[in-house]
Design a protein around this motif. Structure first.
Motif, PDB file in Angstrom:
ATOM      1  N   LEU A 161      -1.379 -19.007  -5.722  1.00 43.34           N
ATOM      2  CA  LEU A 161      -0.024 -19.115  -5.164  1.00 43.34           C
ATOM      3  C   LEU A 161       0.274 -17.935  -4.245  1.00 43.34           C
ATOM      4  O   LEU A 161       0.871 -18.095  -3.175  1.00 43.34           O
ATOM      5  CB  LEU A 161       1.001 -19.155  -6.310  1.00 43.34           C
ATOM      6  N   GLU A 162      -0.166 -16.758  -4.665  1.00 42.36           N
ATOM      7  CA  GLU A 162       0.220 -15.540  -3.947  1.00 42.36           C
ATOM      8  C   GLU A 162      -0.726 -15.168  -2.802  1.00 42.36           C
ATOM      9  O   GLU A 162      -0.463 -14.230  -2.049  1.00 42.36           O
ATOM     10  CB  GLU A 162       0.349 -14.379  -4.954  1.00 42.36           C
ATOM     11  N   ALA A 163      -1.816 -15.912  -2.679  1.00 41.63           N
ATOM     12  CA  ALA A 163      -2.789 -15.609  -1.612  1.00 41.63           C
ATOM     13  C   ALA A 163      -2.549 -16.520  -0.404  1.00 41.63           C
ATOM     14  O   ALA A 163      -2.033 -17.621  -0.549  1.00 41.63           O
ATOM     15  CB  ALA A 163      -4.198 -15.810  -2.145  1.00 41.63           C
ATOM     16  N   PRO A 164      -2.936 -16.071   0.798  1.00 47.07           N
ATOM     17  CA  PRO A 164      -2.822 -16.953   1.961  1.00 47.07           C
ATOM     18  C   PRO A 164      -3.682 -18.201   1.763  1.00 47.07           C
ATOM     19  O   PRO A 164      -4.765 -18.120   1.197  1.00 47.07           O
ATOM     20  CB  PRO A 164      -3.389 -16.104   3.113  1.00 47.07           C
ATOM     21  N   GLY A 165      -3.183 -19.329   2.213  1.00 46.22           N
ATOM     22  CA  GLY A 165      -3.944 -20.582   2.122  1.00 46.22           C
ATOM     23  C   GLY A 165      -4.850 -20.759   3.337  1.00 46.22           C
ATOM     24  O   GLY A 165      -4.939 -19.864   4.197  1.00 46.22           O
ATOM     25  N   LEU A 166      -5.490 -21.911   3.405  1.00 50.51           N
ATOM     26  CA  LEU A 166      -6.442 -22.186   4.496  1.00 50.51           C
ATOM     27  C   LEU A 166      -5.759 -22.143   5.870  1.00 50.51           C
ATOM     28  O   LEU A 166      -6.267 -21.545   6.818  1.00 50.51           O
ATOM     29  CB  LEU A 166      -7.078 -23.568   4.258  1.00 50.51           C
ATOM     30  N   TYR A 167      -4.603 -22.766   5.968  1.00 55.47           N
ATOM     31  CA  TYR A 167      -3.875 -22.808   7.250  1.00 55.47           C
ATOM     32  C   TYR A 167      -3.373 -21.417   7.619  1.00 55.47           C
ATOM     33  O   TYR A 167      -3.438 -21.013   8.784  1.00 55.47           O
ATOM     34  CB  TYR A 167      -2.725 -23.804   7.113  1.00 55.47           C
ATOM     35  N   ASP A 168      -2.878 -20.676   6.605  1.00 52.79           N
ATOM     36  CA  ASP A 168      -2.437 -19.289   6.856  1.00 52.79           C
ATOM     37  C   ASP A 168      -3.590 -18.486   7.459  1.00 52.79           C
ATOM     38  O   ASP A 168      -3.409 -17.750   8.426  1.00 52.79           O
ATOM     39  CB  ASP A 168      -1.997 -18.611   5.544  1.00 52.79           C
ATOM     40  N   GLU A 169      -4.770 -18.642   6.879  1.00 54.43           N
ATOM     41  CA  GLU A 169      -5.931 -17.884   7.372  1.00 54.43           C
ATOM     42  C   GLU A 169      -6.307 -18.324   8.785  1.00 54.43           C
ATOM     43  O   GLU A 169      -6.731 -17.513   9.605  1.00 54.43           O
ATOM     44  CB  GLU A 169      -7.138 -18.026   6.438  1.00 54.43           C
ATOM     45  N   PHE A 170      -6.157 -19.611   9.057  1.00 59.69           N
ATOM     46  CA  PHE A 170      -6.466 -20.099  10.410  1.00 59.69           C
ATOM     47  C   PHE A 170      -5.488 -19.489  11.423  1.00 59.69           C
ATOM     48  O   PHE A 170      -5.886 -19.040  12.498  1.00 59.69           O
ATOM     49  CB  PHE A 170      -6.420 -21.632  10.446  1.00 59.69           C
ATOM     50  N   LEU A 171      -4.209 -19.454  11.058  1.00 57.13           N
ATOM     51  CA  LEU A 171      -3.208 -18.882  11.975  1.00 57.13           C
ATOM     52  C   LEU A 171      -3.480 -17.393  12.200  1.00 57.13           C
ATOM     53  O   LEU A 171      -3.342 -16.883  13.325  1.00 57.13           O
ATOM     54  CB  LEU A 171      -1.788 -19.111  11.433  1.00 57.13           C
ATOM     55  N   ARG A 172      -3.894 -16.695  11.153  1.00 53.66           N
ATOM     56  CA  ARG A 172      -4.216 -15.268  11.296  1.00 53.66           C
ATOM     57  C   ARG A 172      -5.454 -15.094  12.188  1.00 53.66           C
ATOM     58  O   ARG A 172      -5.522 -14.166  12.999  1.00 53.66           O
ATOM     59  CB  ARG A 172      -4.456 -14.645   9.908  1.00 53.66           C
ATOM     60  N   TYR A 173      -6.411 -16.001  12.012  1.00 53.36           N
ATOM     61  CA  TYR A 173      -7.604 -15.974  12.871  1.00 53.36           C
ATOM     62  C   TYR A 173      -7.195 -16.168  14.336  1.00 53.36           C
ATOM     63  O   TYR A 173      -7.633 -15.430  15.227  1.00 53.36           O
ATOM     64  CB  TYR A 173      -8.578 -17.078  12.421  1.00 53.36           C
ATOM     65  N   LEU A 174      -6.326 -17.151  14.582  1.00 58.27           N
ATOM     66  CA  LEU A 174      -5.882 -17.416  15.965  1.00 58.27           C
ATOM     67  C   LEU A 174      -5.202 -16.179  16.557  1.00 58.27           C
ATOM     68  O   LEU A 174      -5.415 -15.831  17.719  1.00 58.27           O
ATOM     69  CB  LEU A 174      -4.915 -18.611  16.004  1.00 58.27           C
ATOM     70  N   ALA A 175      -4.392 -15.509  15.739  1.00 58.41           N
ATOM     71  CA  ALA A 175      -3.709 -14.299  16.211  1.00 58.41           C
ATOM     72  C   ALA A 175      -4.744 -13.243  16.606  1.00 58.41           C
ATOM     73  O   ALA A 175      -4.628 -12.609  17.655  1.00 58.41           O
ATOM     74  CB  ALA A 175      -2.771 -13.776  15.121  1.00 58.41           C
ATOM     75  N   ARG A 176      -5.779 -13.100  15.779  1.00 58.86           N
ATOM     76  CA  ARG A 176      -6.822 -12.097  16.091  1.00 58.86           C
ATOM     77  C   ARG A 176      -7.566 -12.445  17.374  1.00 58.86           C
ATOM     78  O   ARG A 176      -8.061 -11.580  18.079  1.00 58.86           O
ATOM     79  CB  ARG A 176      -7.833 -11.983  14.923  1.00 58.86           C
ATOM     80  N   ARG A 177      -7.639 -13.743  17.676  1.00 59.84           N
ATOM     81  CA  ARG A 177      -8.314 -14.187  18.909  1.00 59.84           C
ATOM     82  C   ARG A 177      -7.406 -14.107  20.127  1.00 59.84           C
ATOM     83  O   ARG A 177      -7.754 -14.588  21.199  1.00 59.84           O
ATOM     84  CB  ARG A 177      -8.786 -15.640  18.745  1.00 59.84           C
ATOM     85  N   GLY A 178      -6.191 -13.599  19.938  1.00 56.24           N
ATOM     86  CA  GLY A 178      -5.299 -13.402  21.079  1.00 56.24           C
ATOM     87  C   GLY A 178      -4.300 -14.518  21.317  1.00 56.24           C
ATOM     88  O   GLY A 178      -3.559 -14.491  22.302  1.00 56.24           O
ATOM     89  N   HIS A 179      -4.266 -15.512  20.459  1.00 54.62           N
ATOM     90  CA  HIS A 179      -3.262 -16.576  20.611  1.00 54.62           C
ATOM     91  C   HIS A 179      -1.899 -16.041  20.165  1.00 54.62           C
ATOM     92  O   HIS A 179      -1.827 -15.200  19.262  1.00 54.62           O
ATOM     93  CB  HIS A 179      -3.653 -17.805  19.789  1.00 54.62           C
ATOM     94  N   ALA A 180      -0.837 -16.581  20.777  1.00 55.93           N
ATOM     95  CA  ALA A 180       0.510 -16.029  20.552  1.00 55.93           C
ATOM     96  C   ALA A 180       1.152 -16.580  19.270  1.00 55.93           C
ATOM     97  O   ALA A 180       2.234 -17.185  19.293  1.00 55.93           O
ATOM     98  CB  ALA A 180       1.388 -16.330  21.758  1.00 55.93           C
ATOM     99  N   VAL A 181       0.484 -16.367  18.145  1.00 58.93           N
ATOM    100  CA  VAL A 181       1.008 -16.838  16.848  1.00 58.93           C
ATOM    101  C   VAL A 181       2.204 -15.963  16.467  1.00 58.93           C
ATOM    102  O   VAL A 181       2.110 -14.732  16.509  1.00 58.93           O
ATOM    103  CB  VAL A 181      -0.093 -16.743  15.765  1.00 58.93           C
ATOM    104  N   PRO A 182       3.344 -16.584  16.109  1.00 57.16           N
ATOM    105  CA  PRO A 182       4.516 -15.767  15.741  1.00 57.16           C
ATOM    106  C   PRO A 182       4.215 -14.829  14.569  1.00 57.16           C
ATOM    107  O   PRO A 182       3.491 -15.205  13.633  1.00 57.16           O
ATOM    108  CB  PRO A 182       5.580 -16.806  15.364  1.00 57.16           C
ATOM    109  N   ALA A 183       4.781 -13.617  14.646  1.00 55.68           N
ATOM    110  CA  ALA A 183       4.512 -12.592  13.621  1.00 55.68           C
ATOM    111  C   ALA A 183       4.826 -13.119  12.218  1.00 55.68           C
ATOM    112  O   ALA A 183       4.129 -12.783  11.247  1.00 55.68           O
ATOM    113  CB  ALA A 183       5.333 -11.347  13.922  1.00 55.68           C
ATOM    114  N   ALA A 184       5.846 -13.961  12.119  1.00 56.09           N
ATOM    115  CA  ALA A 184       6.269 -14.476  10.810  1.00 56.09           C
ATOM    116  C   ALA A 184       5.229 -15.412  10.182  1.00 56.09           C
ATOM    117  O   ALA A 184       5.374 -15.806   9.023  1.00 56.09           O
ATOM    118  CB  ALA A 184       7.591 -15.221  10.960  1.00 56.09           C
TER     119      ALA A 184
END
Ligand code: HEM
Ligand SMILES: N[C@@H](CC(=O)c1ccccc1NC=O)C(=O)O
Length: 282
Positions: A161-184
């Motif tokens: 429950l308290e860990a990032p899920g698969l989609y959360d990790e994908f969004l974080r990956y996209l942010a690291r790749r330079g995509h404009a994922v919202p900070a939230a």
């Protein structure tokens, strides 16, 4: 003599004393004694009910194992590995979906003859099912209460429950790749259910519209949509199976039954990946 007979005579191991065997390796002594119907006298169809659930739990075990690795690979930017794992997850989901056909051979009258032995037990209490829902983003802290009677299970589920899920990790990956994922969506209280964020729409729109440039991201988006659709198909078929077997009776777990299962069909794991379809090309 046939080729098979020659094989048997020449090399098949017949002296298995003290060696690794088929049943030993697979722990069939444990696996095949774990089907214990409770009806008295034993109802013929209770074995089907037990086997169907046990097979589903085994496939869920594999899905969790795979999703764990998929999120771990995402965390280290290995999207290729993640894509391969999700291809396997989808095939397992197909098995879980097809499996309903076997249970659908159970008629309402047959089921009612042994339903009483189930007491208040219900799929609602499946730790592995809840784990998959959480990893896919349908977080719900209230579900922890169901596991109050089993502290190790509850602790395990709380961790998911308290860990990032698969989609959360994908969004974080996209942010690291330079995509404009919202900070939230890069940092948040992961124990909260995923909520759609409109600022993600332009991110996915760009990935889909410039797919040649963002092929791995694009591929991952489509894999996620497949996983979500397969999950929904499972939910739908569960609901239809339940409808034809118990009609609109209440569930043994205490819910309204079919009405409860129908409501779950409104749940979405990756909302922006479906939203993006509407805005493409505009
Ligand atoms: C005769 C067959 C079945 C019937 C009548 C049935 C009925 C129900 C009902 C009424 C619920 C709602 C909770 C409750 O009040 O009990 C439920 C939930 C659930 N069932 Fe089944 N079920 C059947 C077979 C299965 C099978 C084969 C699985 C496979 C593991 C399964 C897994 C689940 C899960 C995971 C939930 C929780 C769903 C959620 O929380 O969204 N069920 N079932
Ligand atoms: N909820 C079901 C009972 C049931 O299906 C069940 C009972 C024990 C273990 C697994 C079950 N499967 C799914 O909910 C019912 O209301 O008949």
């Amino acid at each position: 003599m046939t080729d098979n007979q020659r094989d048997l005579e020449a090399g098949i191991q017949l002296d298995l004393n003290g060696r690794m065997t088929y049943s030993g390796y697979l722990r069939l002594d444990q696996l095949l004694t774990a089907q214990q119907p409770l009806s008295q006298p034993p109802h013929h169809d209770e074995l089907l009910f037990i086997v169907q659930h046990q097979v589903a739990e085994l496939w869920m075990k594999l899905i969790i194992h795979e999703l764990k690795l998929a999120t771990a690979r995402l965390r280290v930017d290995d999207l290729d590995a993640c894509l391969k794992i999700l291809a396997r997850v989808k095939q397992v989901q197909r098995q879980l979906f097809e499996q309903w056909a076997v249970l659908e051979t159970l008629t309402p009258s047959e089921y009612l003859e042994f339903r009483g032995v189930l007491g208040e037990s219900s799929g609602f209490q499946s730790l592995q099912y809840r784990t998959i829902e959480f990893v896919l983003g349908n977080k719900n802290a209230q579900m922890l209460k169901v596991f109050e009677c089993d502290p190790p299970a509850q602790a395990q589920l709380r961790e998911v429950l308290e860990a990032p899920g698969l989609y959360d990790e994908f969004l974080r990956y996209l942010a690291r790749r330079g995509h404009a994922v919202p900070a939230a969506r890069v940092e948040r209280d992961w124990s909260q259910p995923y909520q759609r964020h409109d600022d993600l729409l332009p991110v996915f729109k760009r990935i889909y519209e410039e797919r040649a440039k963002f092929w791995p991201e694009y591929h991952m988006c489509e894999q996620l949509v497949d996983v979500e659709e397969s999950f929904q198909l499972w939910r739908f078929r569960h609901m239809k199976t339940v409808e034809r077997i118990i009609g609109h009776r209440r569930g043994t777990g205490g819910s309204s039954g079919v009405a409860f299962l129908k409501k779950a069909l409104d749940l979405e794991f990756f909302p922006e990946l479906l939203d993006v379809r509407t805005v493409l090309g505009s």
